[in-house]
Design an enzyme around this catalytic site. Structure first.
Site, PDB file in Angstrom:
ATOM      1  N   ASP A   1     -30.273  52.467 -65.469  1.00  0.00           N
ATOM      2  CA  ASP A   1     -29.697  51.119 -65.529  1.00  0.00           C
ATOM      3  C   ASP A   1     -28.827  50.778 -64.331  1.00  0.00           C
ATOM      4  O   ASP A   1     -28.383  51.647 -63.589  1.00  0.00           O
ATOM      5  CB  ASP A   1     -28.799  51.005 -66.763  1.00  0.00           C
TER       6      ASP A   1
ATOM      7  N   LYS B   1     -32.012  63.445 -56.638  1.00  0.00           N
ATOM      8  CA  LYS B   1     -31.727  62.839 -55.329  1.00  0.00           C
ATOM      9  C   LYS B   1     -31.544  63.927 -54.284  1.00  0.00           C
ATOM     10  O   LYS B   1     -30.862  64.932 -54.537  1.00  0.00           O
ATOM     11  CB  LYS B   1     -30.459  61.974 -55.397  1.00  0.00           C
TER      12      LYS B   1
ATOM     13  N   ASP C   1     -31.464  61.911 -66.878  1.00  0.00           N
ATOM     14  CA  ASP C   1     -32.328  61.000 -66.118  1.00  0.00           C
ATOM     15  C   ASP C   1     -32.359  61.327 -64.640  1.00  0.00           C
ATOM     16  O   ASP C   1     -33.407  61.337 -64.016  1.00  0.00           O
ATOM     17  CB  ASP C   1     -31.911  59.525 -66.350  1.00  0.00           C
TER      18      ASP C   1
ATOM     19  N   ARG D   1     -33.052  48.990 -68.045  1.00  0.00           N
ATOM     20  CA  ARG D   1     -33.512  50.226 -68.690  1.00  0.00           C
ATOM     21  C   ARG D   1     -34.920  50.057 -69.241  1.00  0.00           C
ATOM     22  O   ARG D   1     -35.679  51.020 -69.333  1.00  0.00           O
ATOM     23  CB  ARG D   1     -32.576  50.629 -69.834  1.00  0.00           C
TER      24      ARG D   1
ATOM     25  N   ASP E   1     -27.627  63.579 -59.302  1.00  0.00           N
ATOM     26  CA  ASP E   1     -27.094  62.910 -58.114  1.00  0.00           C
ATOM     27  C   ASP E   1     -25.984  63.794 -57.535  1.00  0.00           C
ATOM     28  O   ASP E   1     -26.281  64.778 -56.848  1.00  0.00           O
ATOM     29  CB  ASP E   1     -26.595  61.525 -58.545  1.00  0.00           C
TER      30      ASP E   1
ATOM     31  N   PHE F   1     -30.464  53.622 -54.851  1.00  0.00           N
ATOM     32  CA  PHE F   1     -30.090  53.343 -56.240  1.00  0.00           C
ATOM     33  C   PHE F   1     -31.308  52.846 -57.013  1.00  0.00           C
ATOM     34  O   PHE F   1     -31.895  51.823 -56.678  1.00  0.00           O
ATOM     35  CB  PHE F   1     -28.939  52.328 -56.332  1.00  0.00           C
ATOM     36  N   VAL F   2     -31.677  53.615 -58.022  1.00  0.00           N
ATOM     37  CA  VAL F   2     -32.921  53.317 -58.746  1.00  0.00           C
ATOM     38  C   VAL F   2     -32.642  52.894 -60.185  1.00  0.00           C
ATOM     39  O   VAL F   2     -31.633  53.282 -60.776  1.00  0.00           O
ATOM     40  CB  VAL F   2     -33.871  54.534 -58.737  1.00  0.00           C
TER      41      VAL F   2
ATOM     42  N   GLY G   1     -29.288  57.272 -70.355  1.00  0.00           N
ATOM     43  CA  GLY G   1     -30.438  57.210 -69.448  1.00  0.00           C
ATOM     44  C   GLY G   1     -31.693  57.920 -69.906  1.00  0.00           C
ATOM     45  O   GLY G   1     -32.787  57.610 -69.438  1.00  0.00           O
TER      46      GLY G   1
HETATM   47  P1  XMP Z   1     -24.236  62.760 -61.226  1.00  0.00           P
HETATM   48  O1  XMP Z   1     -23.619  62.124 -59.990  1.00  0.00           O
HETATM   49  O2  XMP Z   1     -23.201  63.206 -62.202  1.00  0.00           O
HETATM   50  O3  XMP Z   1     -25.019  61.532 -61.821  1.00  0.00           O
HETATM   51  O4  XMP Z   1     -25.252  63.818 -60.863  1.00  0.00           O
HETATM   52  C1  XMP Z   1     -25.620  61.580 -62.984  1.00  0.00           C
HETATM   53  C2  XMP Z   1     -25.561  60.253 -63.698  1.00  0.00           C
HETATM   54  O5  XMP Z   1     -25.231  59.141 -62.839  1.00  0.00           O
HETATM   55  C3  XMP Z   1     -26.078  58.044 -63.062  1.00  0.00           C
HETATM   56  N1  XMP Z   1     -26.815  57.757 -61.809  1.00  0.00           N
HETATM   57  C4  XMP Z   1     -27.675  56.753 -61.609  1.00  0.00           C
HETATM   58  N2  XMP Z   1     -28.111  55.798 -62.452  1.00  0.00           N
HETATM   59  N3  XMP Z   1     -29.510  54.926 -60.763  1.00  0.00           N
HETATM   60  C5  XMP Z   1     -29.028  54.893 -62.012  1.00  0.00           C
HETATM   61  O6  XMP Z   1     -29.456  54.039 -62.788  1.00  0.00           O
HETATM   62  C6  XMP Z   1     -29.136  55.850 -59.838  1.00  0.00           C
HETATM   63  O7  XMP Z   1     -29.624  55.846 -58.713  1.00  0.00           O
HETATM   64  C7  XMP Z   1     -28.159  56.820 -60.306  1.00  0.00           C
HETATM   65  N4  XMP Z   1     -27.565  57.872 -59.707  1.00  0.00           N
HETATM   66  C8  XMP Z   1     -26.749  58.414 -60.667  1.00  0.00           C
HETATM   67  C9  XMP Z   1     -27.000  58.478 -64.177  1.00  0.00           C
HETATM   68  O8  XMP Z   1     -26.519  57.975 -65.396  1.00  0.00           O
HETATM   69  C10 XMP Z   1     -26.929  59.982 -64.198  1.00  0.00           C
HETATM   70  O9  XMP Z   1     -27.117  60.548 -65.475  1.00  0.00           O
END
Ligand code: XMP
Length: 179
Positions: free
Chosen positions: A158, A130, A98, A164, A101, A151-152, A43
């Site tokens: 991606d 987030k 990136d 991407r 979450d 979801f972005v 990402g």
């Molecule tokens: P965590 O949950 O470990 O998430 O904090 C980190 C990774 O999850 C992916 N991610 C997303 N990718 N849109 C995306 O394209 C989203 O809204 C999203 N939320 C989580 C991302 O790879 C990130 O590094």
């Protein structure tokens, strides 16, 4: 691709202005430190190049390829697709990701770098954060933009490895991933 986007959150010009501000902060904060930037793939690959060219300091760079998402859902565990990373023993590390979450990715990588790789310090930089309750206790030291729980995609982010290459960040239409 554009037809799949419900709304645009940040255009490229807005993103680049924010990168200017954050690069300036990093340049101030790390001016007296030897540091390595570790960028979490996939990402980060687009903003990494834009951000790093704005930092006016000597630095080392490496990338770490990990995955945790299947489609639009976190798998709940981190898969390290690559086991070796730069030797950061005794060095300050700035992690680039990136999006923050659940927090699982950042907290797992941070503790690996501190406890197994003996980094001197680990700070983290995320393009998006987030606004949710995290599963792991971690917050980023530098944040591009705070967003709602949607979801972005785009500008590196991606859905199933698509979108991407969008120049902006947008919310993906729900009907494309909620079936
Ligand atoms: P965590 O949950 O470990 O998430 O904090 C980190 C990774 O999850 C992916 N991610 C997303 N990718 N849109 C995306 O394209 C989203 O809204 C999203 N939320 C989580 C991302 O790879 C990130 O590094």
């Amino acid at each position: 691709m554009n037809d799949d986007i419900a709304k645009v959150l940040y255009h490229e010009s807005t993103i680049l202005s924010r990168l200017d501000e954050l690069a300036h902060l990093i340049t101030e904060d790390y001016s007296d430190k030897e540091f390595t930037v570790i960028s979490i793939l996939n990402g980060s690959f687009i903003f990494m190049a834009d951000l790093l060219r704005r930092i006016q300091l000597p630095l080392q760079v490496d990338c770490w390829s990990v995955s945790s998402y299947h489609g639009a859902k976190s798998s709940g565990s981190i898969n390290f697709r690559q086991h070796e990373v730069a030797d950061v023993s005794g060095r300050h590390v700035l992690l680039l990701d990136d999006i923050l979450d659940s927090g699982l990715t950042l907290s797992t990588i941070k503790s690996k770098l501190m406890n197994e790789k003996n980094a001197k310090s680990v700070k983290s930089w995320v393009l998006l954060c987030k606004n949710i309750t995290r599963k792991a206790e971690v917050e980023a030291d530098y944040v591009g933009f705070k967003i709602d729980n949607e979801f972005v995609v785009g500008y590196g982010l991606d859905y199933n490895q698509q979108y991407r290459n969008l120049s902006y960040i947008g919310v993906l239409k729900e009907e494309l991933y909620k079936k």
